[in-house]
Design a protein around this motif. Structure first.
Motif, PDB file in Angstrom:
ATOM      1  N   MET A 149     -18.632-107.743  62.167  1.00 40.90           N
ATOM      2  CA  MET A 149     -19.595-108.092  63.179  1.00 40.90           C
ATOM      3  C   MET A 149     -21.000-107.863  62.629  1.00 40.90           C
ATOM      4  N   VAL A 150     -21.874-108.782  62.951  1.00 42.88           N
ATOM      5  CA  VAL A 150     -23.226-108.761  62.400  1.00 42.88           C
ATOM      6  C   VAL A 150     -24.178-107.901  63.222  1.00 42.88           C
ATOM      7  N   HIS A 151     -24.027-107.930  64.547  1.00 42.80           N
ATOM      8  CA  HIS A 151     -24.967-107.212  65.408  1.00 42.80           C
ATOM      9  C   HIS A 151     -24.206-106.506  66.523  1.00 42.80           C
ATOM     10  N   THR A 152     -24.701-105.339  66.931  1.00 38.89           N
ATOM     11  CA  THR A 152     -24.062-104.545  67.977  1.00 38.89           C
ATOM     12  C   THR A 152     -25.108-104.082  68.984  1.00 38.89           C
ATOM     13  N   GLU A 153     -24.735-104.144  70.263  1.00 44.68           N
ATOM     14  CA  GLU A 153     -25.568-103.624  71.353  1.00 44.68           C
ATOM     15  C   GLU A 153     -24.728-102.620  72.137  1.00 44.68           C
ATOM     16  N   ASP A 212     -17.985-115.138  67.967  1.00 43.24           N
ATOM     17  CA  ASP A 212     -17.031-114.210  68.556  1.00 43.24           C
ATOM     18  C   ASP A 212     -17.803-113.055  69.175  1.00 43.24           C
ATOM     19  N   PHE A 213     -17.275-112.541  70.289  1.00 43.78           N
ATOM     20  CA  PHE A 213     -17.800-111.346  70.923  1.00 43.78           C
ATOM     21  C   PHE A 213     -16.679-110.315  70.931  1.00 43.78           C
ATOM     22  N   THR A 214     -17.006-109.059  70.711  1.00 44.06           N
ATOM     23  CA  THR A 214     -16.044-107.986  70.952  1.00 44.06           C
ATOM     24  C   THR A 214     -16.684-106.988  71.913  1.00 44.06           C
ATOM     25  N   ARG A 255      -8.122-110.890  66.363  1.00 46.16           N
ATOM     26  CA  ARG A 255      -8.105-110.298  65.021  1.00 46.16           C
ATOM     27  C   ARG A 255      -8.404-108.803  65.026  1.00 46.16           C
ATOM     28  N   ALA A 256      -8.826-108.265  66.148  1.00 48.53           N
ATOM     29  CA  ALA A 256      -9.107-106.833  66.274  1.00 48.53           C
ATOM     30  C   ALA A 256      -8.461-106.371  67.577  1.00 48.53           C
ATOM     31  N   ARG A 257      -7.167-106.086  67.535  1.00 49.18           N
ATOM     32  CA  ARG A 257      -6.386-105.822  68.742  1.00 49.18           C
ATOM     33  C   ARG A 257      -6.790-104.537  69.464  1.00 49.18           C
ATOM     34  N   GLN A 258      -7.572-103.660  68.846  1.00 52.84           N
ATOM     35  CA  GLN A 258      -7.957-102.401  69.484  1.00 52.84           C
ATOM     36  C   GLN A 258      -9.157-102.558  70.420  1.00 52.84           C
ATOM     37  N   LEU A 302     -13.767-112.159  72.909  1.00 51.87           N
ATOM     38  CA  LEU A 302     -13.745-113.596  73.158  1.00 51.87           C
ATOM     39  C   LEU A 302     -13.932-114.269  71.813  1.00 51.87           C
ATOM     40  N   ASP A 303     -13.042-115.179  71.513  1.00 48.02           N
ATOM     41  CA  ASP A 303     -13.004-115.834  70.213  1.00 48.02           C
ATOM     42  C   ASP A 303     -13.482-117.275  70.352  1.00 48.02           C
ATOM     43  N   VAL A 304     -14.400-117.683  69.530  1.00 46.96           N
ATOM     44  CA  VAL A 304     -14.902-119.059  69.450  1.00 46.96           C
ATOM     45  C   VAL A 304     -15.445-119.545  70.803  1.00 46.96           C
ATOM     46  N   VAL A 305     -16.503-118.926  71.245  1.00 47.69           N
ATOM     47  CA  VAL A 305     -17.200-119.362  72.456  1.00 47.69           C
ATOM     48  C   VAL A 305     -18.663-119.616  72.104  1.00 47.69           C
ATOM     49  N   SER A 306     -19.362-120.306  72.990  1.00 46.91           N
ATOM     50  CA  SER A 306     -20.786-120.548  72.757  1.00 46.91           C
ATOM     51  C   SER A 306     -21.551-120.468  74.067  1.00 46.91           C
ATOM     52  N   LEU A 307     -22.823-120.162  73.939  1.00 45.64           N
ATOM     53  CA  LEU A 307     -23.722-120.161  75.084  1.00 45.64           C
ATOM     54  C   LEU A 307     -24.357-121.545  75.137  1.00 45.64           C
ATOM     55  N   PRO A 308     -24.105-122.329  76.185  1.00 48.04           N
ATOM     56  CA  PRO A 308     -24.509-123.727  76.196  1.00 48.04           C
ATOM     57  C   PRO A 308     -26.000-124.014  76.384  1.00 48.04           C
ATOM     58  N   GLU A 309     -26.805-123.021  76.725  1.00 47.51           N
ATOM     59  CA  GLU A 309     -28.236-123.296  76.881  1.00 47.51           C
ATOM     60  C   GLU A 309     -29.053-122.122  76.375  1.00 47.51           C
TER      61      GLU A 309
END
Length: 163
Positions: free
Chosen positions: A1-5, A31-33, A78-81, A85-92
């Motif tokens: 993951m590139v960025h974390t909040e 992807d979001f975790t 890919r990270a079961r722990q 959300l896998d392969v989603v996008s923010l449309p605007e």
């Protein structure tokens, strides 16, 4: 993951939200975790995404299960722990709100994460489609010419019986 909040929840716990791309661009697949403090075992997570225009349906992509306007967070493929959300996008583009509800043995906690989505990558969609379709213009002209020529030949031949 590139960025974390890290999001502070109502019961003083936290949930860590990670992204595969940063900064987030509108219409870009990512992807979001989501990882609550203490793990996901025995808990249920819901997230409601509110677009900059106020639409609560929000995300585009693979969403397995919904409860009203909220998305029931599944385990990440890919990270079961963690949830993800896998392969989603923010449309605007604009400021999105991710509203979390985590239900567990200790009760229910809520939290909100504002996320800024910037302009989509690449040229505008109309320009992209125009450039992509330009090479097909000669093919369309050849097909139209062939159809017209075959039609003229068929009409000139007239009806005939071959047997």
């Amino acid at each position: 993951m590139v960025h974390t909040e890290t999001v502070r929840m109502s019961d003083r716990s936290t949930i860590t939200v990670s992204f595969t791309e940063w900064p987030i661009r509108a219409l870009q697949s990512l992807d979001f975790t989501f990882e609550p403090a203490g793990g996901v075992e025995g808990r249920t997570g819901l997230v409601t995404t509110v677009s900059p225009s106020g639409d609560r349906a929000g995300l585009k992509g693979i969403v397995l299960q919904r409860r009203g306007d909220s998305i029931v967070l599944p385990r990440h493929p890919r990270a079961r722990q963690v949830w993800g959300l896998d392969v989603v996008s923010l449309p605007e583009e604009g400021t999105w709100r991710f509203e979390f509800v985590v239900e567990g043995p200790g009760g229910t906690s809520t939290g909100v994460l504002p996320i800024q989505a910037i302009a989509p990558p690449g040229p505008p969609l109309a320009l992209s489609w125009t450039i992509a379709l330009v090479p097909w213009a000669p093919v369309a002209l050849l097909l139209a010419y062939g159809w017209r020529r075959a039609r003229t030949i068929r009409r000139a031949a007239g009806p005939a019986w071959s047997g």
